[in-house]
Scaffold this motif. Sequence first.
Motif, PDB file in Angstrom:
ATOM      1  N   SER B  13      23.691 -34.758   2.278  1.00  0.00           N
ATOM      2  CA  SER B  13      23.122 -35.936   1.620  1.00  0.00           C
ATOM      3  C   SER B  13      21.641 -35.741   1.327  1.00  0.00           C
ATOM      4  O   SER B  13      21.179 -35.952   0.201  1.00  0.00           O
ATOM      5  CB  SER B  13      23.277 -37.170   2.504  1.00  0.00           C
ATOM      6  OG  SER B  13      24.602 -37.349   2.876  1.00  0.00           O
ATOM      7  N   SER B  32      14.363 -32.004   9.024  1.00  0.00           N
ATOM      8  CA  SER B  32      15.708 -31.958   9.595  1.00  0.00           C
ATOM      9  C   SER B  32      15.722 -31.420  11.017  1.00  0.00           C
ATOM     10  O   SER B  32      15.271 -30.319  11.286  1.00  0.00           O
ATOM     11  CB  SER B  32      16.632 -31.128   8.709  1.00  0.00           C
ATOM     12  OG  SER B  32      17.962 -31.434   9.047  1.00  0.00           O
ATOM     13  N   ALA B  33      16.271 -32.229  11.899  1.00  0.00           N
ATOM     14  CA  ALA B  33      16.196 -31.928  13.327  1.00  0.00           C
ATOM     15  C   ALA B  33      17.035 -30.729  13.741  1.00  0.00           C
ATOM     16  O   ALA B  33      16.675 -29.980  14.630  1.00  0.00           O
ATOM     17  CB  ALA B  33      16.623 -33.148  14.126  1.00  0.00           C
ATOM     18  N   GLY B  34      18.172 -30.550  13.118  1.00  0.00           N
ATOM     19  CA  GLY B  34      19.020 -29.426  13.510  1.00  0.00           C
ATOM     20  C   GLY B  34      19.975 -29.174  12.376  1.00  0.00           C
ATOM     21  O   GLY B  34      19.829 -29.744  11.306  1.00  0.00           O
ATOM     22  N   ALA B  37      26.489 -31.501   9.565  1.00  0.00           N
ATOM     23  CA  ALA B  37      27.951 -31.601   9.584  1.00  0.00           C
ATOM     24  C   ALA B  37      28.607 -30.598   8.630  1.00  0.00           C
ATOM     25  O   ALA B  37      29.779 -30.270   8.790  1.00  0.00           O
ATOM     26  CB  ALA B  37      28.389 -33.020   9.233  1.00  0.00           C
ATOM     27  N   SER B  42      35.590 -28.452   6.077  1.00  0.00           N
ATOM     28  CA  SER B  42      36.925 -27.867   5.963  1.00  0.00           C
ATOM     29  C   SER B  42      37.070 -26.930   4.767  1.00  0.00           C
ATOM     30  O   SER B  42      38.106 -26.319   4.595  1.00  0.00           O
ATOM     31  CB  SER B  42      37.915 -29.015   5.782  1.00  0.00           C
ATOM     32  OG  SER B  42      37.568 -29.713   4.595  1.00  0.00           O
ATOM     33  N   SER B  44      36.565 -28.277   1.810  1.00  0.00           N
ATOM     34  CA  SER B  44      36.758 -29.243   0.725  1.00  0.00           C
ATOM     35  C   SER B  44      35.912 -30.486   0.940  1.00  0.00           C
ATOM     36  O   SER B  44      35.646 -30.870   2.074  1.00  0.00           O
ATOM     37  CB  SER B  44      38.216 -29.684   0.652  1.00  0.00           C
ATOM     38  OG  SER B  44      39.058 -28.600   0.376  1.00  0.00           O
ATOM     39  N   SER B  46      35.991 -34.552   0.215  1.00  0.00           N
ATOM     40  CA  SER B  46      36.957 -35.567  -0.195  1.00  0.00           C
ATOM     41  C   SER B  46      36.221 -36.764  -0.782  1.00  0.00           C
ATOM     42  O   SER B  46      35.122 -37.104  -0.347  1.00  0.00           O
ATOM     43  CB  SER B  46      37.805 -35.987   0.999  1.00  0.00           C
ATOM     44  OG  SER B  46      36.991 -36.121   2.133  1.00  0.00           O
ATOM     45  N   VAL B 280      11.999 -36.606  13.169  1.00  0.00           N
ATOM     46  CA  VAL B 280      11.212 -37.806  12.923  1.00  0.00           C
ATOM     47  C   VAL B 280      11.371 -38.724  14.133  1.00  0.00           C
ATOM     48  O   VAL B 280      12.484 -38.970  14.583  1.00  0.00           O
ATOM     49  CB  VAL B 280      11.670 -38.516  11.636  1.00  0.00           C
ATOM     50  CG1 VAL B 280      10.959 -39.845  11.472  1.00  0.00           C
ATOM     51  CG2 VAL B 280      11.411 -37.618  10.429  1.00  0.00           C
ATOM     52  N   SER B 317      25.347 -36.204  14.413  1.00  0.00           N
ATOM     53  CA  SER B 317      24.026 -35.645  14.108  1.00  0.00           C
ATOM     54  C   SER B 317      22.896 -36.490  14.680  1.00  0.00           C
ATOM     55  O   SER B 317      21.741 -36.268  14.356  1.00  0.00           O
ATOM     56  CB  SER B 317      23.844 -35.515  12.595  1.00  0.00           C
ATOM     57  OG  SER B 317      24.759 -34.591  12.067  1.00  0.00           O
ATOM     58  N   ALA B 384      26.363 -40.271   5.789  1.00  0.00           N
ATOM     59  CA  ALA B 384      27.162 -40.667   6.950  1.00  0.00           C
ATOM     60  C   ALA B 384      26.511 -41.730   7.831  1.00  0.00           C
ATOM     61  O   ALA B 384      27.188 -42.334   8.654  1.00  0.00           O
ATOM     62  CB  ALA B 384      27.484 -39.424   7.786  1.00  0.00           C
ATOM     63  N   GLY B 398      32.604 -36.672   2.247  1.00  0.00           N
ATOM     64  CA  GLY B 398      31.830 -35.901   1.269  1.00  0.00           C
ATOM     65  C   GLY B 398      31.445 -36.752   0.074  1.00  0.00           C
ATOM     66  O   GLY B 398      30.301 -36.742  -0.386  1.00  0.00           O
TER      67      GLY B 398
HETATM   68  C1  LIG Z   1      32.724 -32.421  12.346  1.00  0.00           C
HETATM   69  C2  LIG Z   1      32.737 -33.012  10.967  1.00  0.00           C
HETATM   70  C3  LIG Z   1      33.499 -32.422   9.969  1.00  0.00           C
HETATM   71  C4  LIG Z   1      33.505 -32.958   8.672  1.00  0.00           C
HETATM   72  N1  LIG Z   1      34.249 -32.345   7.694  1.00  0.00           N
HETATM   73  C5  LIG Z   1      34.245 -32.848   6.436  1.00  0.00           C
HETATM   74  C6  LIG Z   1      34.985 -32.221   5.371  1.00  0.00           C
HETATM   75  O1  LIG Z   1      35.623 -31.210   5.589  1.00  0.00           O
HETATM   76  N2  LIG Z   1      34.959 -32.760   4.142  1.00  0.00           N
HETATM   77  C7  LIG Z   1      34.239 -33.888   3.887  1.00  0.00           C
HETATM   78  O2  LIG Z   1      34.240 -34.328   2.744  1.00  0.00           O
HETATM   79  N3  LIG Z   1      33.529 -34.498   4.862  1.00  0.00           N
HETATM   80  C8  LIG Z   1      33.528 -34.028   6.127  1.00  0.00           C
HETATM   81  N4  LIG Z   1      32.797 -34.653   7.106  1.00  0.00           N
HETATM   82  C9  LIG Z   1      32.060 -35.873   6.775  1.00  0.00           C
HETATM   83  C10 LIG Z   1      30.551 -35.586   6.664  1.00  0.00           C
HETATM   84  O3  LIG Z   1      29.940 -36.548   7.458  1.00  0.00           O
HETATM   85  C11 LIG Z   1      30.036 -35.664   5.243  1.00  0.00           C
HETATM   86  O4  LIG Z   1      30.823 -34.882   4.391  1.00  0.00           O
HETATM   87  C12 LIG Z   1      28.618 -35.132   5.025  1.00  0.00           C
HETATM   88  O5  LIG Z   1      28.558 -33.745   5.329  1.00  0.00           O
HETATM   89  C13 LIG Z   1      27.610 -35.908   5.775  1.00  0.00           C
HETATM   90  O6  LIG Z   1      26.349 -35.453   5.377  1.00  0.00           O
HETATM   91  P1  LIG Z   1      25.015 -36.160   5.807  1.00  0.00           P
HETATM   92  O7  LIG Z   1      23.941 -35.337   5.191  1.00  0.00           O
HETATM   93  O8  LIG Z   1      25.049 -37.589   5.492  1.00  0.00           O
HETATM   94  O9  LIG Z   1      24.961 -36.062   7.413  1.00  0.00           O
HETATM   95  P2  LIG Z   1      24.837 -34.770   8.351  1.00  0.00           P
HETATM   96  O10 LIG Z   1      25.470 -33.605   7.727  1.00  0.00           O
HETATM   97  O11 LIG Z   1      25.310 -35.224   9.655  1.00  0.00           O
HETATM   98  O12 LIG Z   1      23.287 -34.450   8.408  1.00  0.00           O
HETATM   99  C14 LIG Z   1      22.355 -35.252   9.077  1.00  0.00           C
HETATM  100  C15 LIG Z   1      21.127 -34.422   9.354  1.00  0.00           C
HETATM  101  O13 LIG Z   1      20.076 -35.283   9.796  1.00  0.00           O
HETATM  102  C16 LIG Z   1      19.395 -34.669  10.855  1.00  0.00           C
HETATM  103  N5  LIG Z   1      18.731 -35.691  11.681  1.00  0.00           N
HETATM  104  C17 LIG Z   1      19.270 -36.627  12.467  1.00  0.00           C
HETATM  105  N6  LIG Z   1      18.298 -37.349  13.080  1.00  0.00           N
HETATM  106  C18 LIG Z   1      17.118 -36.852  12.650  1.00  0.00           C
HETATM  107  C19 LIG Z   1      15.744 -37.174  12.926  1.00  0.00           C
HETATM  108  N7  LIG Z   1      15.396 -38.134  13.764  1.00  0.00           N
HETATM  109  N8  LIG Z   1      14.779 -36.464  12.315  1.00  0.00           N
HETATM  110  C20 LIG Z   1      15.101 -35.452  11.465  1.00  0.00           C
HETATM  111  N9  LIG Z   1      16.388 -35.113  11.167  1.00  0.00           N
HETATM  112  C21 LIG Z   1      17.380 -35.799  11.764  1.00  0.00           C
HETATM  113  C22 LIG Z   1      20.469 -33.917  11.593  1.00  0.00           C
HETATM  114  O14 LIG Z   1      19.937 -32.892  12.364  1.00  0.00           O
HETATM  115  C23 LIG Z   1      21.325 -33.400  10.440  1.00  0.00           C
HETATM  116  O15 LIG Z   1      20.867 -32.158   9.982  1.00  0.00           O
HETATM  117  C24 LIG Z   1      32.757 -34.119   8.396  1.00  0.00           C
HETATM  118  C25 LIG Z   1      32.003 -34.707   9.424  1.00  0.00           C
HETATM  119  C26 LIG Z   1      31.974 -34.170  10.681  1.00  0.00           C
HETATM  120  C27 LIG Z   1      31.124 -34.813  11.747  1.00  0.00           C
END
Ligand SMILES: Cc1cc2nc3c(=O)[nH]c(=O)nc-3n(C[C@H](O)[C@H](O)[C@H](O)COP(=O)(O)OP(=O)(O)OC[C@H]3O[C@@H](n4cnc5c(N)ncnc54)[C@H](O)[C@@H]3O)c2cc1C
Lengths: 417, 420
Positions: B13, B32-34, B37, B42, B44, B46, B280, B317, B384, B398
């Motif tokens: 995101s 970004s802290a680490g 996801a 997988s 793909s 969705s 942060v 996360s 998420a 996704g």
């Molecule tokens: C185990 C797992 C498997 C998944 N598999 C799929 C899949 O196959 N297909 C699909 O469509 N979706 C899947 N998902 C859903 C997934 O949540 C979304 O697809 C999408 O990757 C989420 O992205 P995001 O950037 O919102 O969150 P995240 O990918 O969770 O990223 C959040 C980021 O924010 C950082 N963060 C958090 N707190 C702080 C802070 N205080 N300061 C700085 N940085 C911070 C974290 O370190 C992390 O890097 C999966 C989710 C999980 C948990």
Amino acid sequence: MNYQEQNISANNFEDCIKCTICTVYCPVTPFNPNYPGPKQAGPDGERYRLKKPYFYDEALKYCLNCKRCEVACPSNVKIGDIIQSARIKYTKSKPSLRDTMLANTDFVGTMSSAFAPIVNATLKLKPVKVVLDSVLKIDEHRQFPAYSSQKFTTWYKKEAAQKQDRFANHVSYFHGCYVQYNYPQLGKDLVTVMNAVGYGVHLLEKERCCGVAKIANRLVKEATRDANINLASIRKSVADNRVVLGTSSTCTFTMRDEYPHLLHIDNADVRDDIMLATRFLFNLVDEGKVKLVFRKDFHKRVAYHTPCHMEKLGWSVYSTSLLKMIPGLDFVALDSVCCGIAGTYGFKKENYKYSQEIGSALFKQILSERVDAVATDCETCKWQIEMSTGVHVDNPISIVAQALDVEATMKANGVSI
Amino acid sequence: MKYDTIIIGGGMSGLVAGIRLRKAGQKVAIVSAGQSALHFNSGSMSLLGHEQGRDVANPLVAIERLHPGHPYSKLGAETIRKYASEVAPLFAEAGVTLKGSAERNHYRLTPIGMFKPAWLTLEGYASVDDPKSLPWGKVLVVNVAGFVDFYPQFIELGLSKAGLECVSRTFILPGLETLRKSATEMRATNIARVLKDEVVLEMASQINSYLKETGSDTVLMPAILGLYDENPIRLLRSKVVKPIHLVSTMPMSVGGMRAQMSLCKYFQKLGGTYLIGDKVTAGRFEDGSLKAVSTQNLGDMPLEADNFILATGSFFSHGLEANPTSIYEPIFGLDVEASEHRPEWCDMDIYKKQNYMQYGVVNDDDFHVFLQGRRIDNLRAVGAVLSGCNSMKEESGGGVSLMTSLKVADDILNGKGGKK
Ligand SMILES: Cc1cc2nc3c(=O)[nH]c(=O)nc-3n(C[C@H](O)[C@H](O)[C@H](O)COP(=O)(O)OP(=O)(O)OC[C@H]3O[C@@H](n4cnc5c(N)ncnc54)[C@H](O)[C@@H]3O)c2cc1C
Ligand code: SF4
Ligand code: SF4
């Protein structure tokens, strides 16, 4: 209710969710099959070691202490600290003569500077290298950094000290062993730049090696002694309202984070006053407190390499932002990967091959970018990159100094000394 | 340090929003802290896979039936249609190939041999239009000896249920000798580092000889190649004489990591600042706006910006956290949509609907967040961390991340939804 918090140990090893992300970012795992990797060496192994020290694995010595695993871990596990603490706590053997020699960067430095021309010549001689290699197990392919005949502090006392009090603002400088014995030019560059923006640069009352090499080679008692001497001087400096600047990411990182984490010395009262010069300078410019005026005839293509401890500090943004301020500088960002040397690690015969393999991706990228110079905040990265690519490496402060129009900068900041 | 936009969280995101903003010329930093996801992906993305327990055929149509608080309902089908067509080209610029259509779900093959609806699938991964008529003929499932995060038996079982004949073989690769010395290091990502160039050629020739021996029509293998780019996959496909597809493994996900690294590199290549391993910790609010955030590493030098995006992910996360008594957003303490009664958080039957999955930060129609009931004009949430959807149950993770990131980035660029 905070019983969860109270159940977590200092290095958070219970927080490990076994995701293996750390393993992916460890520079050693892909090349050294004998290294168990951060997850196993760190949180997994710690569980066993806490039960019985018998489970301690000597292969933990292959860890570079680069902390890239910690940067990647999503669960805030202090993997590198767990590993280094275990090495200190459980290793049976005494540090060897070689490790002790490599670790005592200031002692060896003092000796070498006094005889610099001889040392420089002999360290290049094949027979000397073969002896180093076979007797001391220091790899014969390793090029030694040259020793300078004039120490930084000697230059400083002769050429710079007198006028520093005349500036309106003041900082202290932790020069480190490298600037002191191998490359005083970097220290001179720092004095030039800080003076140009109206800051006097002062030495600490006493300065010892930051201790990074002693910690890596498990000479903890000696490292603790030095750390306490450094901190006492740093406290005096801070009491005089002088922050302490460093030009080495590793020295700075060690004094801020390894002192409390590995040597268990509390530095909380002064930790925030120990920082890299690039951070301090960038902030002065960013807040509009000082101006930098650059020369019109400076043109260089420069690639920035992020040292591991800089990645851990999270401060490369300051160095790179400073470099990007230079109009004639064509900036190239290199991928943030380990160069492989990790301080004294790459000097050791058993590590040399891995050291070069780890760095190979970086060397390839540097050569393909066709740059005039590489900029980096770590001295051992400099040796490694220069030896392995032939490309000249400078600290960002030196590059700023080269590009700076000193007179115009002094004028812009109202400095007249 | 002053930026136009600061993004908190550098998963999919945060990166997609960052790329969008940077391409429009904004000065952007991501903290970004680490890692994210995506490392568990997988293979793909969705958009919407399930609706009341049934597979969704056309996500764009099914989206219209979602409840009003759902992020998709806030966006509307037309906006989603528009953005859906922009995702694959955006990833392609970053060097990541995605295939699929928002108007018709295809199916991906799971590590346990089942088929699940998907929208966009990464280069090389197995996907089919209809699991009831598989186009594969006799299938050869190959695995690397010693790799335990892949279960050919499950795949065989799944495919034989669908009426396909299936055989499996393992092969040994010389390049993997060193890894094999330590069983725990035989992980997908470690193997993927070795599987390139000559090793891929060697692998292709072994697979070809198994194809000949077994008379198979299609090859399936674990997704253990293509960590840094897609070249090893393309090379393998060009050398194996029959179609070959990748099946996702137990984590780490090689394809997901490739996507994460490629997006991150692309963002930095565009001139974006990515602060990895920093967290942060707090913000300074003034008059309903967020002025600056502080981070662990930058200490007393806060990051200022006109706009902020919260992209910190869900519980996994640490975008959301729970203690025995409450669920909260740990950075600012933003208003969170979650039950105050702990027993309602989850169902002890793991296969039942889990309420905590749809908890997230409260947000308005433009995804602005709230602090003690007050809307924050320049802080929006994406991905998420948002409330209102159960992405596991719906298979929408996704899509929600991508759609909300693109929308919020565009709103910032258009100066929309600012101070009220
Ligand atoms: C185990 C797992 C498997 C998944 N598999 C799929 C899949 O196959 N297909 C699909 O469509 N979706 C899947 N998902 C859903 C997934 O949540 C979304 O697809 C999408 O990757 C989420 O992205 P995001 O950037 O919102 O969150 P995240 O990918 O969770 O990223 C959040 C980021 O924010 C950082 N963060 C958090 N707190 C702080 C802070 N205080 N300061 C700085 N940085 C911070 C974290 O370190 C992390 O890097 C999966 C989710 C999980 C948990
Ligand atoms: S990255 Fe962190 S949580 Fe994951 S296995 Fe390593 S130490 Fe454990
Ligand atoms: S500190 Fe570096 S070398 Fe040691 S385990 Fe972590 S990533 Fe590997």
